[in-house]
Design a protein around this motif. Sequence first.
Motif, PDB file in Angstrom:
ATOM      1  N   ALA A  82      -5.840  -1.833  -6.846  1.00 55.21           N
ATOM      2  CA  ALA A  82      -6.847  -1.055  -6.452  1.00 55.21           C
ATOM      3  C   ALA A  82      -6.752   0.389  -6.128  1.00 55.21           C
ATOM      4  O   ALA A  82      -5.226   0.665  -5.634  1.00 55.21           O
ATOM      5  CB  ALA A  82      -7.493  -1.677  -5.175  1.00 55.21           C
ATOM      6  N   THR A  83      -7.278   1.472  -6.334  1.00 51.98           N
ATOM      7  CA  THR A  83      -6.948   2.676  -6.070  1.00 51.98           C
ATOM      8  C   THR A  83      -8.101   3.320  -5.268  1.00 51.98           C
ATOM      9  O   THR A  83      -9.386   3.089  -5.455  1.00 51.98           O
ATOM     10  CB  THR A  83      -6.596   3.536  -7.267  1.00 51.98           C
ATOM     11  N   ALA A  84      -7.675   4.511  -4.622  1.00 50.11           N
ATOM     12  CA  ALA A  84      -8.558   5.423  -4.055  1.00 50.11           C
ATOM     13  C   ALA A  84      -7.933   6.691  -4.102  1.00 50.11           C
ATOM     14  O   ALA A  84      -6.943   6.869  -4.466  1.00 50.11           O
ATOM     15  CB  ALA A  84      -8.972   5.201  -2.563  1.00 50.11           C
ATOM     16  N   ILE A  85      -8.474   7.975  -3.745  1.00 45.15           N
ATOM     17  CA  ILE A  85      -8.023   9.071  -4.032  1.00 45.15           C
ATOM     18  C   ILE A  85      -7.766  10.130  -2.863  1.00 45.15           C
ATOM     19  O   ILE A  85      -8.746  10.145  -1.931  1.00 45.15           O
ATOM     20  CB  ILE A  85      -8.923   9.838  -4.967  1.00 45.15           C
ATOM     21  N   LEU A  86      -6.614  10.585  -2.377  1.00 46.32           N
ATOM     22  CA  LEU A  86      -6.323  11.518  -1.362  1.00 46.32           C
ATOM     23  C   LEU A  86      -6.497  12.747  -2.254  1.00 46.32           C
ATOM     24  O   LEU A  86      -5.695  13.133  -3.073  1.00 46.32           O
ATOM     25  CB  LEU A  86      -5.064  11.248  -1.034  1.00 46.32           C
ATOM     26  N   ARG A  87      -7.481  13.708  -1.854  1.00 44.35           N
ATOM     27  CA  ARG A  87      -7.980  14.842  -2.627  1.00 44.35           C
ATOM     28  C   ARG A  87      -7.431  16.054  -1.604  1.00 44.35           C
ATOM     29  O   ARG A  87      -8.275  16.130  -0.712  1.00 44.35           O
ATOM     30  CB  ARG A  87      -8.892  14.872  -3.252  1.00 44.35           C
ATOM     31  N   TYR A  88      -6.730  16.892  -1.987  1.00 47.75           N
ATOM     32  CA  TYR A  88      -6.526  18.148  -1.278  1.00 47.75           C
ATOM     33  C   TYR A  88      -7.725  18.967  -1.500  1.00 47.75           C
ATOM     34  O   TYR A  88      -8.326  19.177  -2.612  1.00 47.75           O
ATOM     35  CB  TYR A  88      -5.452  19.111  -1.654  1.00 47.75           C
ATOM     36  N   LYS A  89      -8.108  19.781  -0.405  1.00 47.20           N
ATOM     37  CA  LYS A  89      -9.340  20.501  -0.332  1.00 47.20           C
ATOM     38  C   LYS A  89      -9.451  21.348  -1.424  1.00 47.20           C
ATOM     39  O   LYS A  89      -8.472  22.211  -1.724  1.00 47.20           O
ATOM     40  CB  LYS A  89      -9.626  21.380   0.999  1.00 47.20           C
ATOM     41  N   CYS A  90     -10.388  21.800  -2.203  1.00 47.97           N
ATOM     42  CA  CYS A  90     -10.724  22.965  -3.152  1.00 47.97           C
ATOM     43  C   CYS A  90     -10.097  22.288  -4.488  1.00 47.97           C
ATOM     44  O   CYS A  90     -10.180  23.038  -5.450  1.00 47.97           O
ATOM     45  CB  CYS A  90     -10.152  24.229  -2.835  1.00 47.97           C
ATOM     46  N   ILE A  91      -9.421  21.254  -4.642  1.00 45.73           N
ATOM     47  CA  ILE A  91      -9.001  20.792  -6.070  1.00 45.73           C
ATOM     48  C   ILE A  91     -10.080  19.947  -6.704  1.00 45.73           C
ATOM     49  O   ILE A  91     -10.740  19.083  -6.232  1.00 45.73           O
ATOM     50  CB  ILE A  91      -7.688  19.578  -5.883  1.00 45.73           C
ATOM     51  N   THR A 100       1.590  17.562   3.067  1.00 47.47           N
ATOM     52  CA  THR A 100       2.236  18.952   2.904  1.00 47.47           C
ATOM     53  C   THR A 100       2.735  18.921   1.328  1.00 47.47           C
ATOM     54  O   THR A 100       3.766  19.731   1.141  1.00 47.47           O
ATOM     55  CB  THR A 100       3.617  18.807   3.964  1.00 47.47           C
ATOM     56  N   GLN A 101       2.215  18.246   0.479  1.00 51.49           N
ATOM     57  CA  GLN A 101       2.558  18.162  -0.730  1.00 51.49           C
ATOM     58  C   GLN A 101       1.874  19.311  -1.583  1.00 51.49           C
ATOM     59  O   GLN A 101       0.851  20.074  -1.157  1.00 51.49           O
ATOM     60  CB  GLN A 101       2.288  16.727  -1.589  1.00 51.49           C
ATOM     61  N   SER A 102       2.111  19.331  -2.815  1.00 54.06           N
ATOM     62  CA  SER A 102       1.331  20.385  -3.770  1.00 54.06           C
ATOM     63  C   SER A 102      -0.074  20.356  -3.830  1.00 54.06           C
ATOM     64  O   SER A 102      -0.193  18.862  -4.196  1.00 54.06           O
ATOM     65  CB  SER A 102       1.949  20.510  -5.150  1.00 54.06           C
ATOM     66  N   PRO A 103      -0.933  21.059  -3.575  1.00 57.06           N
ATOM     67  CA  PRO A 103      -2.253  20.641  -3.546  1.00 57.06           C
ATOM     68  C   PRO A 103      -2.843  19.912  -4.922  1.00 57.06           C
ATOM     69  O   PRO A 103      -2.312  20.381  -6.083  1.00 57.06           O
ATOM     70  CB  PRO A 103      -3.039  21.971  -3.414  1.00 57.06           C
ATOM     71  N   GLY A 104      -3.250  18.814  -4.793  1.00 59.55           N
ATOM     72  CA  GLY A 104      -3.893  17.952  -5.803  1.00 59.55           C
ATOM     73  C   GLY A 104      -4.457  16.781  -5.678  1.00 59.55           C
ATOM     74  O   GLY A 104      -5.292  16.731  -4.462  1.00 59.55           O
ATOM     75  N   ARG A 105      -4.617  15.936  -6.632  1.00 62.24           N
ATOM     76  CA  ARG A 105      -5.512  14.761  -6.200  1.00 62.24           C
ATOM     77  C   ARG A 105      -4.188  13.520  -6.408  1.00 62.24           C
ATOM     78  O   ARG A 105      -3.496  13.531  -7.501  1.00 62.24           O
ATOM     79  CB  ARG A 105      -6.480  14.276  -7.182  1.00 62.24           C
ATOM     80  N   TYR A 106      -4.069  12.582  -5.551  1.00 61.53           N
ATOM     81  CA  TYR A 106      -3.103  11.592  -5.402  1.00 61.53           C
ATOM     82  C   TYR A 106      -3.809  10.349  -5.125  1.00 61.53           C
ATOM     83  O   TYR A 106      -4.649  10.151  -4.491  1.00 61.53           O
ATOM     84  CB  TYR A 106      -2.039  11.920  -4.240  1.00 61.53           C
ATOM     85  N   PHE A 107      -3.295   9.265  -5.953  1.00 61.84           N
ATOM     86  CA  PHE A 107      -3.931   7.845  -5.769  1.00 61.84           C
ATOM     87  C   PHE A 107      -3.112   7.114  -4.596  1.00 61.84           C
ATOM     88  O   PHE A 107      -2.052   7.282  -4.299  1.00 61.84           O
ATOM     89  CB  PHE A 107      -3.559   6.912  -6.723  1.00 61.84           C
ATOM     90  N   PHE A 136       0.922  -1.026   0.157  1.00 63.56           N
ATOM     91  CA  PHE A 136      -0.053  -0.047  -0.065  1.00 63.56           C
ATOM     92  C   PHE A 136       0.868   1.173   0.177  1.00 63.56           C
ATOM     93  O   PHE A 136       1.800   1.414   0.599  1.00 63.56           O
ATOM     94  CB  PHE A 136      -1.019   0.119   1.202  1.00 63.56           C
ATOM     95  N   ALA A 137       0.575   2.098  -0.915  1.00 63.19           N
ATOM     96  CA  ALA A 137       1.291   3.477  -0.939  1.00 63.19           C
ATOM     97  C   ALA A 137       0.259   4.633  -1.317  1.00 63.19           C
ATOM     98  O   ALA A 137      -0.690   4.478  -1.891  1.00 63.19           O
ATOM     99  CB  ALA A 137       2.604   3.466  -1.926  1.00 63.19           C
ATOM    100  N   ILE A 138       0.988   5.877  -1.110  1.00 63.20           N
ATOM    101  CA  ILE A 138       0.062   7.021  -1.446  1.00 63.20           C
ATOM    102  C   ILE A 138       1.080   8.033  -2.432  1.00 63.20           C
ATOM    103  O   ILE A 138       2.284   7.968  -1.883  1.00 63.20           O
ATOM    104  CB  ILE A 138      -0.319   7.894  -0.311  1.00 63.20           C
ATOM    105  N   ALA A 139       0.683   8.327  -3.518  1.00 63.26           N
ATOM    106  CA  ALA A 139       1.450   8.872  -4.294  1.00 63.26           C
ATOM    107  C   ALA A 139       1.951  10.266  -3.760  1.00 63.26           C
ATOM    108  O   ALA A 139       1.151  11.095  -3.479  1.00 63.26           O
ATOM    109  CB  ALA A 139       1.033   9.176  -5.702  1.00 63.26           C
TER     110      ALA A 139
END
Length: 559
Positions: free
Chosen positions: A301-310, A276-283, A236-239
Motif C-alpha cells: 500500500a502506498t500514500a504520498i508525502l508531497r512537498y508544497k508547490c510540487i 529536509t529532502q529535495s522538494p518532490g513527491r515521495y511514497f 512502514f517507510a517513507i522514501a
Amino acid sequence: MALSKRFCVLFLCFIGFISRPPVEAAVKRYQFDIQVRKVSRLCHAKPIVTVNGRFPGPTIYVREGDRVLVNVTNYAQYNMSIHWHGLKQFRNGWADGPAYVTQCPIKTGQSYTYDFNVKGQRGTLWWHAHIFWLRATVYGAIVIMPKLGNPVPFPRPQMEEVIILGEWWNYDVEEIVKQGNKLGLPPYASDAHTINGKPGPLFPCSEKHTFAMEVEQGKTYLLRIINAALNDELFFAIAGHKMTVVEIDAVYTKPFTTEAILIAPGQTTNVVVQATQSPGRYFMAARPFMDAPLSIDNKTATAILRYKCIPNTVFPLLPQLPAPNDTAFALSYNSKLRSLNTRQFPANVPLKVDRHLFYTIGLGMNPCSSCLNGTQLTASLNNITFVMPQVGLLQAHYFNINGVFTTDFPDNPPTPFNYTGAPLTANLGTTLGTRLSKIAYNSTVQLVLQGTNLLIVESHPFHLHGYNFFVVGTGIGNFDPKKDPAKFNLVDPPERNTVAVPTGGWTAIRFRADNPGVWFMHCHLELHTGWGLKTALVVENGKGSDQSVLPPPKDLPSC
C-alpha cells in the motif's frame, strides 16, 4: 490532497494552550452512528459498516485527565461493540468494549454510552469494533494530548498527521469468514492493504483512492501510526526520509532513528519526520512482514508525502522496505525499543514476581463433521481453545452468575514438550472451555508467552486489555527458566499493551495487577482470535474503597 485544515487548527490551538493557566478536566462528547455505506475500492463497490459514514472513522481528540462520553447508536444489521484499545479503564471494565467479555453487544436500533476517564496516559491509541471481523472497516484513532503545561520529551513538531494502516477485501468480510468456518479453513487473504482507508496508485482504479500529505521544506512532522490490519504485521517507510521513533502504544521511548518501522496489529508508533529532502513527491509505503511459510496478501500500500508547490505530475520515489521475511530486521528493530525511564516518566518494572504464568501458543485441529476433510482448524493457549460465553464475563463476575466460566485456567501447559522443534502434525486436538485465570489484586505477574511448533510456527501479537505491561525479555527457541531471566531488561524495557511473540520464540512480560475486573487477553490476529486463541484474567477486588470494580451503568446492553 494537502494536510487537512483541521490539523492546522488543532496545532495552533495546542500551542495557544501552553501559555494558559491550568484548567479543570473537560468532558468530551462524541456521537458514533453505526451505519452501512457503499464504498468503492479496487474497481469494486460494496456496502461496509462505518461510524458516521466515514472510513476510517472519526479521530477522538482528548487531553490527559478528560472524561469522555461516546454514545454509540447501532443502525447496522450486525450487533456491535467498540473497544478503546490501550485505554486502561481503571475499575471500569464496563467501558472496555469486547463483546461477551465486558458487555453484551449493542443490538440493531439500540444505543450505549461508553463513559470513561483518561488518566495517566498520553499519546496515540485507537478504537475499533470488537465483535466478529467488523473492525475491518470500523476503526479510528485516539489522540491524547498531554496535560496543559506538560511538554513532550522530544523537540515539538510543527505539524502532525494520523496514519492508519489497514486491510481491504473486495467482498463482504463476514461472508468470507463464514465460508471459511464452514469449511474448517482460513478465509482467503485481503485484496489490498490501505493507508488511511486507501490502497494507493499501485492498485487498479486507485489513483483517486490515494492518501496524500503536504509538507513544507524545513518543517518537522509527527506521524501517529496505527496498525489496524486484521491479520498482518507491517513494515512502514517513507522514501528518502528517516524516522525517529519517540513513542509506542502511548508510552514515550528513548528516541532512535530508523529507515523503516515494524508494527504489529493493535500497536501504535509515533515517529518524527523532518522535511529536509529535495522538494518532490515521495511514497510512504506499507507491506507485510511474514517469516513463516504462509500465504498472505503481500501487496504494498502506498500514500504520498508531497512537498508544497510540487506538481502531481512528478512521479513519487518508492522507499526500500525490508524483505517480507526479514527476521533479522524485525529482531533488531524491536531490540531498540526502550522506555524513557526518567523521573517524570519512570519505568516501574516489577522486580519481585508473585505469580509466574507460562502459556503456550498453538494451532490445532478438532473434529468437524460438516467441514472439509472432517476437521476444523483451531487455536489454543495451554492447549485450551477458548469458548465465548453468551453472557458478558464481567457481568457474570460482578453479579456472581454461576455456570458462565471457571477460574481453573492452568498456570502452565498440561504436557511439556520441545515447543519449537520440528513442526508437529499429529495429536493436534485441543480442549474446549471458558476457563479464566484468577489473579490477586495488586500482585505482580510474570507471563511467558511461548510459541510452539504445533502445525506451524509463526508470530503472534498479543494484547492485554486493561493494562500496560513491560516486555522484559524475548528470544528464539524454547524459554529457559534457569538461564533466560538473567538476561531480562528490568531497567528500561518497552512498556506497551500489545506485543508480538516472535516466530518460533517466546516473550516475557511483567505487570502489576492493580486494575480489578475481567480483562480479555488474545492474539490480535483476527483469524486466530476467532479460532480460540484467547482467554481472560479475573483480577480480584482489593480491600480499599477505590480498589473494586465500579457498578455497571444503567444503559449497559442486555444479552
